[in-house]
Design an enzyme around this catalytic site. Structure first.
Site, short mmCIF file in Angstrom:
data_model
loop_
_atom_site.label_atom_id
_atom_site.label_comp_id
_atom_site.label_asym_id
_atom_site.label_seq_id
_atom_site.Cartn_x
_atom_site.Cartn_y
_atom_site.Cartn_z
N CYS A 156 5.18 -49.47 33.04
CA CYS A 156 5.83 -50.42 32.13
C CYS A 156 6.12 -51.70 32.89
CB CYS A 156 7.12 -49.83 31.58
SG CYS A 156 7.94 -50.99 30.47
N GLY A 157 5.35 -52.74 32.58
CA GLY A 157 5.51 -54.00 33.30
C GLY A 157 6.83 -54.69 33.05
N HIS A 158 7.29 -54.70 31.78
CA HIS A 158 8.55 -55.38 31.51
C HIS A 158 9.69 -54.68 32.23
CE1 HIS A 158 10.07 -52.45 28.49
NE2 HIS A 158 11.21 -53.10 28.59
N ASP A 319 6.10 -53.67 21.01
CA ASP A 319 6.64 -54.36 22.18
C ASP A 319 7.06 -55.76 21.78
OD1 ASP A 319 7.24 -55.39 24.70
OD2 ASP A 319 5.56 -54.38 25.65
N GLY A 324 3.68 -56.17 29.94
CA GLY A 324 3.23 -56.35 31.32
C GLY A 324 2.01 -55.54 31.70
N SER A 325 2.00 -54.26 31.34
CA SER A 325 0.82 -53.44 31.67
C SER A 325 -0.36 -53.84 30.81
CB SER A 325 1.14 -51.95 31.49
OG SER A 325 1.64 -51.69 30.17
#
Length: 404
Positions: A156-158, A319, A324-325
Site C-alpha cells: 500500500c503506497g499511500h 481509493d 501508490g502501488s
C-alpha cells in the site's frame, strides 16, 4: 532518542504536548490488548485529565488506540502495536511477513473488522498494523500489515508514505538525519524505503518511497467483459497486481462519469481478468492475485500534464488517492512500452479527490524472468488525530458490519 519518552514500547510524538496541559501526560498508544493496564491508567488519571477516562466497556473486551492519517485523501488508521502479531513474530523464528499476514487473518481478524468496518470505520476505511522486532521486521525500522474492508493487502503506497512520517514522529527511527531520513519498511511484498523530510523536531512533506521491483505482467491482453464486450487491458505489478485500461473502452469518462458507474465497470473487469488470465509471481503464489482495476484517462504517453485515474480494489473499495502501488505498476508498464525514460517524472491525479502523486522509474532491475524497474512515488501524508476504541461484549455488532 533523548527527546522521545517511551511508554508501553511506543514512543510519544517528538515535541508532543499534553492534550490537557502540562499536568497531563501526552498521549501514547499502549498495547491494544492491554485492557487492565488501560483501565488502571484511566482510573489513576481520574477527572484531572479531560478525555483520559474510558467509556463503559467489557473488562475482557478490546481497547484499541490508533493514530489517524490520510494521504491524498485516502485514510490510514494506524494500530501502533498489536501484541498478538508481535508475539507470533517473536515465537516463530523465521516467520515471514506473508506468513504473519496469514496468521493475523486467521486469529485476529476481529481487530480488522472492529476498526475498518462500521460503526467505527466505513466502506472506504484502510488500516495498518505496525510490527516491530522479530523476523517479520528484520533489518527494517518497522514492518506493516495492511488492512482493508475485505481483508489484507500485500502493498500500500499511500500507507507507506504515511508510515514514513509516523516512524519518525513516534521514535521508531533512533537517530533521524536532516534534512531527510531514510525509513526502512518491510511490507508483505518485500522491503521498501521511504524518504521523509525531518527538521529536527517533526517530519514533513512531501514523502517519497522506492518500491519493490515493479514489472509488466501482460500488455494488450484481450478480455471479454460481460455487458461491455472485448476490451484491451494491461496488467502491472507494483507490490500487488492491477489491471489497467482507459475508462473510454467501457463507454465512461474517468473525470466526469458517476463514481458508481466507474466502480461497477472496474469490478466487472477485475472479475473477468481473474477468470481469463492466470497471474504468476516470481517469489510467492501468495502474491499472485489481482488486487483491483485502475481506470485511466488513457494518457499513457509522457506529458508534463497529470494523468487521471480511479482505483477500485478488494471488494469494490475506492481509493481516494492516486494509489501508490498503482502508480508504481503504471510507471512500470509505461517504461516497458517505451513511453517514458528513467528519471522522467509523471504526475498522477485521483479522479475522486483531485490529489496528486508523482512517479518515476529510477533504475532497472531483474525480478525472476521479468525485466523490472524500481519506482519512486511521492505524495503528501497528514495527521488527522488519534482515537481510542472500546468494545462492549454484549454488543451484537461489536466487531463491526460491512455495508456498501
Amino acid at each position: 532518542m533523548s527527546e522521545a519518552i517511551r511508554r508501553g514500547g511506543i514512543a510519544l510524538p517528538r515535541g508532543g504536548v499534553a492534550a490537557g496541559g502540562g499536568a497531563c501526560p501526552a498521549w501514547s498508544p499502549p498495547s491494544p490488548l492491554g485492557v487492565r493496564a488501560m483501565a488502571a491508567e484511566a482510573a489513576e488519571a481520574g477527572g484531572g485529565c479531560a478525555g483520559r477516562g474510558l467509556p463503559p466497556h467489557s473488562p475482557s473486551g478490546l481497547v484499541l488506540q490508533t493514530v489517524e492519517m490520510h494521504t491524498g485523501g485516502e485514510p490510514l488508521r494506524i494500530i501502533p502495536r498489536l501484541e498478538a502479531a508481535e508475539a507470533a513474530a517473536a515465537e516463530s523464528r523465521g516467520l515471514s511477513l506473508l506468513s504473519l499476514r496469514r496468521e493475523v487473518a486467521a486469529t485476529q481478524d476481529h481487530v480488522r473488522r472492529a476498526l475498518v468496518h462500521e460503526p467505527r470505520g466505513h466502506a472506504g476505511m484502510y488500516g495498518a498494523v505496525v510490527v516491530r522486532g522479530g523476523a517479520a521486521a528484520a533489518g527494517a525500522h518497522l514492518a506493516a500489515l495492511f488492512l482493508h474492508g475485505a481483508g489484507y493487502s500485500t502493498m500500500c503506497g499511500h500507507a507507506v508514505l504515511a508510515l514514513g512520517r509516523f516512524a519518525l514522529d513516534y521514535g521508531l527511527v533512533a537517530e533521524p538525519s536532516r534534512p531527510e531520513t531514510a525509513v526502512r519498511l518491510r511490507c508483505p511484498c518485500g522491503p521498501v524505503t521511504a524518504f521523509v523530510p525531518w527538521d529536527g523536531r517533526r517530519s514533513g512533506n512531501p514523502v517519497r518511497f522506492h518500491s519493490v521491483p515493479a514489472f509488466a505482467a501482460a500488455t494488450d491482453l484481450a478480455i471479454d467483459i460481460p455487458g461491455h464486450g472485448k476490451v484491451v487491458v494491461d496488467i502491472g505489478y507494483g507490490g500487488t497486481f492491477y489491471a489497467f485500461l482507459s475508462a473510454e473502452q467501457l463507454g465512461l469518462d474517468v473525470c466526469s462519469s458517476k463514481t458508481r458507474d466507474l466502480v461497477n465497470a472496474a469490478s466487472a473487469v477485475t472479475e473477468a481478468v481473474k477468470k481469463q488470465f492466470k497471474l504468476h509471481h516470481p517469489e510467492s503464489e501468495d502474491l499472485a492475485f489481482l488486487y483491483g482495476t485502475i481506470l485511466t484517462d488513457g494518457k499513457d504517453a509522457f506529458s508534463e500534464e497529470p494523468t487521471t485515474n480511479i482505483c477500485v480494489f478488494a471488494d469494490e473499495q475506492v481509493d481516494r488517492s492516486p494509489t501508490g502501488s498503482g502508480v508504481t505498476a503504471r510507471i512500470a508498464l509505461q517504461y516497458h512500452k517505451g513511453l517514458i525514460q528513467l528519471n522522467q517524472t509523471r504526475k498522477f491525479r485521483s479522479s475522486t479527490t483531485g490529489s496528486l502523486f508523482t512517479g518515476k522509474a529510477v533504475k532497472e532491475a531483474k525480478f525472476g524472468d521479468y525485466n523490472a524497474v524500481i519506482v519512486e512515488v511521492s505524495g503528501e501524508a497528514f495527521y488527522t488525530g488519534t482515537a481510542t476504541f472500546t468494545v462492549e461484549e454484549e454488543d451484537p455488532l461489536k466487531h463491526g458490519f460491512f455495508f456498501k
